[in-house]
Design a protein around this motif. Structure first.
Motif, PDB file in Angstrom:
ATOM      1  N   LYS A 116      29.423  35.249  48.863  1.00 54.98           N
ATOM      2  CA  LYS A 116      28.197  36.211  48.936  1.00 54.98           C
ATOM      3  C   LYS A 116      28.115  37.265  48.018  1.00 54.98           C
ATOM      4  CE  LYS A 116      27.704  34.969  53.544  1.00 54.98           C
ATOM      5  NZ  LYS A 116      28.561  33.437  53.712  1.00 54.98           N
ATOM      6  N   HIS A 117      27.398  37.658  46.943  1.00 55.02           N
ATOM      7  CA  HIS A 117      27.174  38.299  45.788  1.00 55.02           C
ATOM      8  C   HIS A 117      26.170  39.289  46.064  1.00 55.02           C
ATOM      9  CE1 HIS A 117      23.681  36.371  44.235  1.00 55.02           C
ATOM     10  NE2 HIS A 117      24.532  35.090  44.811  1.00 55.02           N
ATOM     11  N   ARG A 118      25.527  39.660  47.127  1.00 55.17           N
ATOM     12  CA  ARG A 118      24.434  40.877  47.340  1.00 55.17           C
ATOM     13  C   ARG A 118      24.555  41.766  47.765  1.00 55.17           C
ATOM     14  NH1 ARG A 118      22.532  35.538  48.832  1.00 55.17           N
ATOM     15  NH2 ARG A 118      20.809  34.267  47.156  1.00 55.17           N
ATOM     16  N   ARG A 119      24.240  43.088  47.827  1.00 51.46           N
ATOM     17  CA  ARG A 119      24.954  43.760  48.679  1.00 51.46           C
ATOM     18  C   ARG A 119      22.969  44.822  48.538  1.00 51.46           C
ATOM     19  NH1 ARG A 119      27.890  41.121  48.675  1.00 51.46           N
ATOM     20  NH2 ARG A 119      30.379  41.133  48.687  1.00 51.46           N
ATOM     21  N   PHE A 127      18.568  44.153  41.431  1.00 50.09           N
ATOM     22  CA  PHE A 127      16.682  44.931  41.798  1.00 50.09           C
ATOM     23  C   PHE A 127      16.598  46.176  43.048  1.00 50.09           C
ATOM     24  CE2 PHE A 127      18.969  40.703  41.610  1.00 50.09           C
ATOM     25  CZ  PHE A 127      17.717  39.283  41.902  1.00 50.09           C
ATOM     26  N   LEU A 128      16.435  46.618  41.850  1.00 48.90           N
ATOM     27  CA  LEU A 128      16.205  48.469  42.364  1.00 48.90           C
ATOM     28  C   LEU A 128      14.497  48.622  41.921  1.00 48.90           C
ATOM     29  CD1 LEU A 128      18.815  50.500  41.034  1.00 48.90           C
ATOM     30  CD2 LEU A 128      19.274  49.093  42.680  1.00 48.90           C
ATOM     31  N   LYS A 129      14.024  48.800  43.415  1.00 57.73           N
ATOM     32  CA  LYS A 129      12.199  49.240  42.994  1.00 57.73           C
ATOM     33  C   LYS A 129      12.056  50.275  42.397  1.00 57.73           C
ATOM     34  CE  LYS A 129       8.178  48.743  45.596  1.00 57.73           C
ATOM     35  NZ  LYS A 129       7.882  49.563  47.463  1.00 57.73           N
ATOM     36  N   PRO A 130      10.866  49.740  41.251  1.00 53.14           N
ATOM     37  CA  PRO A 130      10.835  51.162  39.863  1.00 53.14           C
ATOM     38  C   PRO A 130      10.057  51.978  40.944  1.00 53.14           C
ATOM     39  CG  PRO A 130      10.774  48.999  38.810  1.00 53.14           C
ATOM     40  CD  PRO A 130      10.667  48.902  40.694  1.00 53.14           C
ATOM     41  N   GLU A 182      33.795  42.129  42.345  1.00 49.46           N
ATOM     42  CA  GLU A 182      32.985  41.086  40.699  1.00 49.46           C
ATOM     43  C   GLU A 182      31.586  41.640  40.842  1.00 49.46           C
ATOM     44  OE1 GLU A 182      32.235  37.407  43.549  1.00 49.46           O
ATOM     45  OE2 GLU A 182      33.972  37.543  42.140  1.00 49.46           O
ATOM     46  N   PRO A 183      30.736  41.625  39.582  1.00 52.48           N
ATOM     47  CA  PRO A 183      29.359  41.904  40.000  1.00 52.48           C
ATOM     48  C   PRO A 183      28.552  41.754  40.946  1.00 52.48           C
ATOM     49  CG  PRO A 183      30.271  41.307  37.469  1.00 52.48           C
ATOM     50  CD  PRO A 183      31.181  41.037  38.513  1.00 52.48           C
ATOM     51  N   VAL A 184      27.710  41.989  41.765  1.00 54.22           N
ATOM     52  CA  VAL A 184      26.555  41.923  42.770  1.00 54.22           C
ATOM     53  C   VAL A 184      24.957  41.915  42.294  1.00 54.22           C
ATOM     54  CG1 VAL A 184      28.735  42.190  44.240  1.00 54.22           C
ATOM     55  CG2 VAL A 184      27.112  44.751  43.164  1.00 54.22           C
ATOM     56  N   ASP A 185      24.481  41.388  43.204  1.00 57.14           N
ATOM     57  CA  ASP A 185      23.077  41.717  42.957  1.00 57.14           C
ATOM     58  C   ASP A 185      22.732  42.789  43.890  1.00 57.14           C
ATOM     59  OD1 ASP A 185      23.055  39.876  41.786  1.00 57.14           O
ATOM     60  OD2 ASP A 185      22.086  38.617  42.739  1.00 57.14           O
ATOM     61  N   LEU A 213      24.785  53.545  53.273  1.00 57.41           N
ATOM     62  CA  LEU A 213      25.100  52.523  53.523  1.00 57.41           C
ATOM     63  C   LEU A 213      25.048  51.365  52.226  1.00 57.41           C
ATOM     64  CD1 LEU A 213      23.246  52.129  56.555  1.00 57.41           C
ATOM     65  CD2 LEU A 213      24.899  53.424  56.278  1.00 57.41           C
ATOM     66  N   ALA A 214      26.221  50.137  52.273  1.00 56.53           N
ATOM     67  CA  ALA A 214      25.755  49.605  51.533  1.00 56.53           C
ATOM     68  C   ALA A 214      26.227  48.598  51.762  1.00 56.53           C
ATOM     69  CB  ALA A 214      26.720  49.097  50.091  1.00 56.53           C
ATOM     70  N   VAL A 215      24.897  47.150  52.561  1.00 54.70           N
ATOM     71  CA  VAL A 215      25.525  46.518  53.517  1.00 54.70           C
ATOM     72  C   VAL A 215      25.371  44.944  52.529  1.00 54.70           C
ATOM     73  CG1 VAL A 215      24.248  44.817  55.237  1.00 54.70           C
ATOM     74  CG2 VAL A 215      24.489  47.004  55.282  1.00 54.70           C
ATOM     75  N   GLU A 216      25.587  43.787  53.210  1.00 54.27           N
ATOM     76  CA  GLU A 216      25.847  42.976  52.728  1.00 54.27           C
ATOM     77  C   GLU A 216      24.846  41.687  53.198  1.00 54.27           C
ATOM     78  OE1 GLU A 216      25.269  38.900  52.322  1.00 54.27           O
ATOM     79  OE2 GLU A 216      26.043  38.585  53.376  1.00 54.27           O
ATOM     80  N   PRO A 217      23.595  41.766  53.383  1.00 51.43           N
ATOM     81  CA  PRO A 217      22.128  41.648  53.863  1.00 51.43           C
ATOM     82  C   PRO A 217      22.507  40.106  54.737  1.00 51.43           C
ATOM     83  CG  PRO A 217      21.635  40.722  51.141  1.00 51.43           C
ATOM     84  CD  PRO A 217      22.504  41.866  51.538  1.00 51.43           C
TER      85      PRO A 217
END
Length: 527
Positions: A140-143, A362-365, A335-338, A298-302
């Motif tokens: 699970k590589h999303r944060r 995936f950072l909203k500009p 390791e790298p994440v999204d 907060l950093a969360v695994e969605p």
């Protein structure tokens, strides 16, 4: 010295005798059965370095108590009442049926000792090790990143209250300050617990009072004897120096050297709002909504909703901005994440740092604002930062200046080229023509805006995986936990980590957490 759990209880062991009354699959039942594995005695050994003295309450009991306290949002008094009267709490913490627990102050003492230790977040780290052992985050590589404002535990003070409170603190904490104040401080009787007796609806009276109080503060600071100060005394002097200057400016017609002062217009950046909690700040989550307190990051695994990292910081200052703290939240990833986040995380510096670390963003500009409503934005210009040229929508090309200014921006000045241009009304209202300002990392930001606007896969991922962090925020503030119970960053940061640990533990239990064969794992759901 550290107390040890030897299995002796006051009265019957609640877990052994009343197990069927404890809800199955609850945090209470889990702690009753696995408290010693989750919080082994060796985990707290460094907090009790001395072998002398009376043994403390076993730290496993206190760790379980503050975990349940953070989970349910209770005060120290309420927590002890639960430990005395609720079978679930007794079983979870290993107390006997007739055990009256302990004085509520012991919880404050344990939290303070924990917060000041070399590993203040060890409860969160213990639960994080359980998460790793289960492998629930494997693959699970999303944060998802977000922040929320937590209200402070103190009242916001006005300028007069702050100056008087700060002078009193210096008189109380600094040796010989009382003698200096008796001679130099004449604007108010600082032994009087109330406010000065003036006509508060009289603007001139208020201005004269502020002028006199600031004068008292400056004279007190200037006449203190030179001496080495302890921590409390040094903090008191520093706070007085800050509050004496943050809200005032030289009076009209004064050059700042004649001792005449008035309340300044506006609010100083990073203004201290209370001498009781000097780290609390005014926070603007939006342009129109203001709160006083701190920010929880907060950093969360969605997919699972597990907190992978949290941090509590003051609510003002560039070093505490979401983009800066977001880098710290992702620094512990193996390791790298999204990385998913809103516009607060989409600064050029943060994008560059995260991309260099290998993360997918995936950072909203942040949206661009046109100089003319409905007109052209910088993305409508052809900007070549390498060749240092800018071409406008009409086809006029000018050069970019060298970087300058505080933000090292570059400028493209069109001047006379805008005269008679058929697109001028859509471009600028400035008489001297359009001036385009290009900041560092422009190419990164432009590429991000283009991807967010044109890439359907990026848009789908953002819509799917960014919103779950809002649910995690709701979990954090549930049960009245929007308002903090403690003062200062250190204590509240320790609380936030304990709260996140408790929520993670509850989530793991719901996913089937168990301990067999000497390892933690998630039991598959049965139907």
């Amino acid at each position: 010295m550290q107390g040890e759990w030897v299995g002796e209880t006051v009265g019957p062991d609640v877990w052994e005798t009343c197990r069927e009354l404890i809800p199955v699959g609850s945090v209470f039942a889990f702690l009753a059965e696995h408290r010693g594995r989750l919080f082994p005695a060796v985990m707290f050994a460094d907090m009790y370095p001395s072998a002398n003295g009376r043994p403390s309450m076993p730290p496993q009991i206190l760790a379980a108590a503050i975990t349940l306290q953070a989970l349910h949002g209770l005060s120290d008094f309420e927590t002890v009442q639960e430990l005395r009267c609720d079978l679930r709490w007794k079983a979870a913490c290993g107390l006997g049926l007739h055990d009256t627990a302990f004085d509520p102050s012991l919880l404050a003492y344990f939290r303070r000792r924990l917060a000041r230790s070399t590993r203040p977040n060890r409860v969160f780290e213990a639960v994080r090790e359980v998460v790793r052992a289960t492998g629930v985050l494997k693959g699970k590589h999303r944060r998802a990143l977000d922040s929320t404002v937590l209200d402070d535990a103190v009242a916001t003070q006005d300028t007069v209250t702050q100056i008087i409170a700060a002078i009193r603190a210096v008189i109380r904490e600094v040796p010989k300050a009382g003698e200096v104040a008796a001679v130099q401080c004449t604007a108010h009787d600082y032994t009087d617990p109330g406010k000065p007796r003036i006509a508060w609806n009289d603007e001139q009276a208020r201005a004269a009072l502020v002028d006199a109080l600031v004068g008292d503060a400056l004279r007190l600071l200037g006449h203190l004897p030179e001496q080495e100060l302890g921590e409390k005394a040094a903090n008191a002097v520093g706070i007085l120096a800050l509050v004496a200057g943050q809200d005032v400016e030289p009076a009209q017609g004064s050059d700042g050297r004649d001792g005449r002062w008035r309340i300044t217009q506006g609010t100083a950046p990073g203004r201290m709002i209370s001498t009781v909690d000097p780290e609390s700040r005014h926070i603007h989550k939006t342009r129109s909504h203001r709160q006083d307190g701190f920010k929880a990051h907060l950093a969360v695994e969605p997919e699972t909703g597990l907190f992978t990292a949290v941090a509590l910081r003051p609510g003002a200052g560039p070093e505490h901005h979401e983009a800066a703290v977001g880098l710290d939240l992702l620094a512990g990833e193996d390791e790298p994440v999204d990385a998913f986040g809103d516009t607060a995380y989409s600064t050029g510096e943060t994008r560059q740092a995260l991309e260099e670390a290998g993360h997918r963003l995936f950072l909203k500009p942040a949206p661009l604002r046109p100089a003319v409503p409905g007109g052209f934005t910088p993305d409508d210009f052809t900007i070549d930062t390498t060749a240092a040229t800018v071409t406008c929508p009409q086809g006029h090309t000018v050069g970019l200046s060298e970087p300058g200014g505080r933000h090292h921006q570059r400028r493209a000045v069109f001047k006379d080229l805008c005269t008679g241009c058929p697109l001028r009304e859509q471009c600028t209202t400035a008489r001297a023509g359009r001036v385009l300002t290009i900041r560092p990392h422009h190419d990164l930001q432009a590429a991000a805006r283009h991807q967010a606007a044109t890439d359907p896969a990026w848009q789908a991922d953002y819509r799917r995986w960014r919103p779950p962090v809002e649910r995690a925020v709701a979990w954090i503030v549930h049960h009245g936990n929007r308002r903090l119970r403690y003062r200062g960053t250190i204590s509240n940061n320790a609380w936030l980590h304990t709260r996140a640990a408790a929520l993670n533990l509850r989530r793991l239990i719901n996913l089937g957490l168990t301990h067999t064969g000497g390892t933690w794992h998630l039991a598959p759901a049965t139907t």
